[in-house]
Design a protein around this motif. Structure first.
Motif, mmCIF file in Angstrom:
data_model
loop_
_atom_site.group_PDB
_atom_site.id
_atom_site.type_symbol
_atom_site.label_atom_id
_atom_site.label_comp_id
_atom_site.label_asym_id
_atom_site.label_seq_id
_atom_site.Cartn_x
_atom_site.Cartn_y
_atom_site.Cartn_z
ATOM 1 N N TYR A 243 0.829 -1.198 0.000
ATOM 2 C CA TYR A 243 0.000 0.000 0.000
ATOM 3 C C TYR A 243 0.875 1.264 0.000
ATOM 4 O O TYR A 243 0.678 2.172 -0.813
ATOM 5 C CB TYR A 243 -0.901 -0.035 1.234
ATOM 6 C CG TYR A 243 -1.946 1.041 1.293
ATOM 7 C CD1 TYR A 243 -2.970 1.103 0.356
ATOM 8 C CD2 TYR A 243 -1.924 1.997 2.309
ATOM 9 C CE1 TYR A 243 -3.934 2.102 0.419
ATOM 10 C CE2 TYR A 243 -2.878 3.001 2.372
ATOM 11 C CZ TYR A 243 -3.876 3.051 1.419
ATOM 12 O OH TYR A 243 -4.812 4.036 1.489
ATOM 13 N N GLY A 244 1.848 1.326 0.898
ATOM 14 C CA GLY A 244 2.729 2.494 1.008
ATOM 15 C C GLY A 244 3.587 2.680 -0.239
ATOM 16 O O GLY A 244 3.767 3.795 -0.732
ATOM 17 N N THR A 245 4.091 1.560 -0.797
ATOM 18 C CA THR A 245 4.978 1.645 -1.965
ATOM 19 C C THR A 245 4.196 2.083 -3.208
ATOM 20 O O THR A 245 4.639 2.965 -3.961
ATOM 21 C CB THR A 245 5.662 0.279 -2.221
ATOM 22 O OG1 THR A 245 6.276 -0.150 -1.012
ATOM 23 C CG2 THR A 245 6.705 0.369 -3.307
ATOM 24 N N MET A 246 3.044 1.481 -3.427
ATOM 25 C CA MET A 246 2.239 1.823 -4.605
ATOM 26 C C MET A 246 1.730 3.270 -4.521
ATOM 27 O O MET A 246 1.749 4.003 -5.511
ATOM 28 C CB MET A 246 1.046 0.881 -4.732
ATOM 29 C CG MET A 246 1.451 -0.543 -4.985
ATOM 30 S SD MET A 246 2.398 -0.709 -6.495
ATOM 31 C CE MET A 246 2.052 -2.380 -6.891
ATOM 32 N N ALA A 247 1.262 3.659 -3.320
ATOM 33 C CA ALA A 247 0.796 5.041 -3.134
ATOM 34 C C ALA A 247 1.948 6.005 -3.396
ATOM 35 O O ALA A 247 1.779 7.059 -4.023
ATOM 36 C CB ALA A 247 0.248 5.225 -1.722
ATOM 37 N N GLY A 248 3.140 5.649 -2.940
ATOM 38 C CA GLY A 248 4.326 6.478 -3.152
ATOM 39 C C GLY A 248 4.635 6.621 -4.633
ATOM 40 O O GLY A 248 4.936 7.719 -5.116
ATOM 41 N N MET A 249 4.542 5.532 -5.373
ATOM 42 C CA MET A 249 4.851 5.562 -6.810
ATOM 43 C C MET A 249 3.847 6.438 -7.560
ATOM 44 O O MET A 249 4.232 7.226 -8.438
ATOM 45 C CB MET A 249 4.819 4.115 -7.331
ATOM 46 C CG MET A 249 5.516 3.915 -8.639
ATOM 47 S SD MET A 249 7.223 4.433 -8.612
ATOM 48 C CE MET A 249 7.347 5.189 -10.229
ATOM 49 N N ILE A 250 2.563 6.324 -7.197
ATOM 50 C CA ILE A 250 1.532 7.157 -7.844
ATOM 51 C C ILE A 250 1.808 8.635 -7.549
ATOM 52 O O ILE A 250 1.779 9.496 -8.441
ATOM 53 C CB ILE A 250 0.127 6.740 -7.347
ATOM 54 C CG1 ILE A 250 -0.200 5.331 -7.841
ATOM 55 C CG2 ILE A 250 -0.939 7.730 -7.802
ATOM 56 C CD1 ILE A 250 -1.382 4.683 -7.155
ATOM 57 N N THR A 251 2.124 8.917 -6.290
ATOM 58 C CA THR A 251 2.439 10.294 -5.879
ATOM 59 C C THR A 251 3.598 10.855 -6.704
ATOM 60 O O THR A 251 3.562 11.997 -7.170
ATOM 61 C CB THR A 251 2.852 10.301 -4.386
ATOM 62 O OG1 THR A 251 1.916 9.544 -3.651
ATOM 63 C CG2 THR A 251 2.938 11.691 -3.830
#
Lengths: 468, 53
Positions: A243-251
């Motif tokens: 969750y944190g990694t994917m959200a970070g990549m989208i950001t």
């Protein structure tokens, strides 16, 4: 009060063992990943314009974005399954073998320590540039950055990543504010993209310039894979890490696109490709003192957040090497009160200071990028072996990435292109680093591995791999 | 102002570095090496279940 004291006592040392604390959530994982990377929007990515023009910087923004999306997906699957400090090191140990794991840990420590050094130099240089005073050097600011952040990391991971969350969020919001302040929906008012990027100058060196731009295009996203180092300190690795990694990549994809659009619409590629402060310069070019000062502060905060995350990650990788006796076990000490790998943090502190005082920013950045790309190449091979040895359904995975093996193939191909791009610009450094890793591998194989307790290093309760 | 800030940075760096060295010495002389290096990969899940709040 009594209950509070009792809680503190029972959670400080669990029986005979002192371990890292599981206190982090998805927001901390986001803060770690985006915090390390976001500085790349404030400086670094723009050198790709020097290599191939403004359009090349946009092309690599998208293509390297694809590379890192593959990294994030692959990393999320493997790390949600191998949830241990050391991240890719622990993955390599269980999936490929000890020699690969040793090399991957060194890639991690080099990539993060050199990035921390680059961040500290950037912060010092930015303050000196703002001050404009003769005789003022960057050394004191570099020292304070590295020592204060090492102290913060020494005192505990929760406060470290809480601070990172706040300063990363401020830096990110500053990019959004800049974007909306220049009326991005109206060309000609402030932005002049159609005048600055024309068919005649969009790709001044042709497609070879686009290939060469890969070297600095990496800076848009370099370090997002650092989220995995928090694996042993998140409350729920299977949920928080993907969750944190994917959200970070989208950001980051959003931030990268906004950054390119604003900067390429305000500066000609000849200047954009050589400035050290593209976003700060963009703030100045709007003519608003408020935006100029906001972007100056955001540049400092982004550098701080990145260095902070790098200290966290490099120390965990070094700590993991000590814990498995790949290095002296002295490095695997955990602070009984703060529950941090305090000896690893202290050991890496003078090394970072020494490099920051003697190294040139370009050299530090290049060593960091090289180690990072070596690590990504490993990840593409690692996921293929992981799926082959433990197919879906054979072990419990926190996250399963789609379209396998496409992301692994894309990642491997893009890594090869990036190696070629680095060879074009820094061929001697690439060869020197390859020789270094070869020699250190010989040392590990013939000397150090005899100290490793071979049965203890494999901690995952998995069935035997298929074919063994 | 900037020169003053530069001296403050040196001061903070020296104080915090000294504090970390002092704490390091303190911890290493208070706890045994076995306790400090007792963390093991993979044992965290079992260990965290022992929390009593």
């Amino acid at each position: 009060m009594t209950a509070a004291v009792e809680t503190a006592q029972t959670t400080t040392i669990h029986g005979d063992r002192v371990s890292l604390l599981r206190v982090l959530g998805p927001a901390h994982v986001w803060a770690l990943g985006v915090g390390i990377v976001l500085v790349g929007e404030f400086t670094g990515w723009n050198f790709s314009a020097d290599k191939g023009g403004a359009l090349a910087a946009l092309i690599v923004c998208w293509v390297v974005g694809l590379l890192y999306t593959s990294v994030a997906m692959i990393d999320s699957e493997v790390t949600s399954t191998v949830a241990a400090a050391g991240g890719q090191y622990a993955q390599a140990k269980h999936i490929v073998g000890p020699l690969m794991a040793f090399n991957v840990a060194l890639f991690l420590v080099f990539a993060y320590t050199m990035l921390e050094v680059s961040d500290a130099i950037l912060l010092g240089d930015t303050i000196v540039a703002k001050a404009g005073i003769e005789g003022l050097t960057h050394n004191s600011f570099i020292a304070a950055t590295i020592v204060v952040l090492a102290w913060l990391n020494y005192r505990g991971v929760l406060m470290t990543l809480n601070v990172n969350f706040v300063i990363t969020a401020i830096a990110y919001v500053s990019i959004v504010i800049l974007f909306f302040s220049v009326s991005p929906w109206t060309q000609g008012a402030v932005l002049k993209l159609n005048e600055l990027v024309t068919p005649g100058n969009a790709l001044p060196y042709g497609w070879i310039g686009v290939i060469a731009a890969f070297q600095f295009g990496i800076w848009y996203y370099l370090g997002i894979e650092g989220t995995t180092q928090a694996a042993e300190e998140v409350r729920s690795p299977a949920r928080s890490l993907p969750y944190g990694t994917m959200a970070g990549m989208i950001t980051l994809l959003i931030a990268a696109a906004m950054t390119w659009y604003v900067c390429a619409s305000l500066m000609p590629w000849e200047y954009l490709g050589i400035t050290y402060y593209p976003l700060w310069d963009a703030g100045k070019l709007t003519g608003s003192p408020l935006l100029e000062n906001l972007l100056f502060i955001a540049t400092l905060l982004a550098a701080l957040a990145s260095a902070n995350g790098c200290i966290n990650d490099a120390a965990r990788a070094w700590f993991s090497l000590g814990r498995d006796r790949y290095l002296p076990s002295w490095f695997s000490a955990v602070h009984p009160k703060y529950r941090t790998p305090y000896r690893s943090i202290l050991f890496l502190l003078p090394i970072a200071l020494a490099f920051a005082f003697i190294a040139d920013l370009n050299q530090a950045i290049t060593f960091s990028i090289l180690s990072g790309v070596l690590q990504y190449t490993f990840m593409s091979i690692n996921i293929m072996m992981f799926r082959k040895k433990w197919p879906l359904g054979s072990i419990r995975r926190g996250y399963t990435h789609p379209f396998h093996p496409l992301p692994a193939i894309v990642l491997f191909c893009l890594c090869m292109v990036t190696f070629f791009a680095i060879f074009l610009g820094f061929g001697s450094q690439l060869i020197a680093m390859t020789v270094f890793y070869f020699l250190i591998s010989l040392w590990f194989h013939f000397y150090r591995y005899k100290f490793v307790r071979r049965g203890d290093q494999f901690s995952m309760p998995w069935p035997k791999p298929q074919g063994y | 102002m900037w020169m003053g800030l530069s001296y403050v940075c040196w001061g903070i760096s020296v104080v915090l570095a000294a504090w970390m060295l002092y704490d390091w010495f303190n911890v290493d002389t208070t706890y045994s090496e076995e306790t400090l290096t007792s963390s093991r990969e993979g044992e965290l899940e079992a260990v965290s279940e022992k929390h009593r709040i």
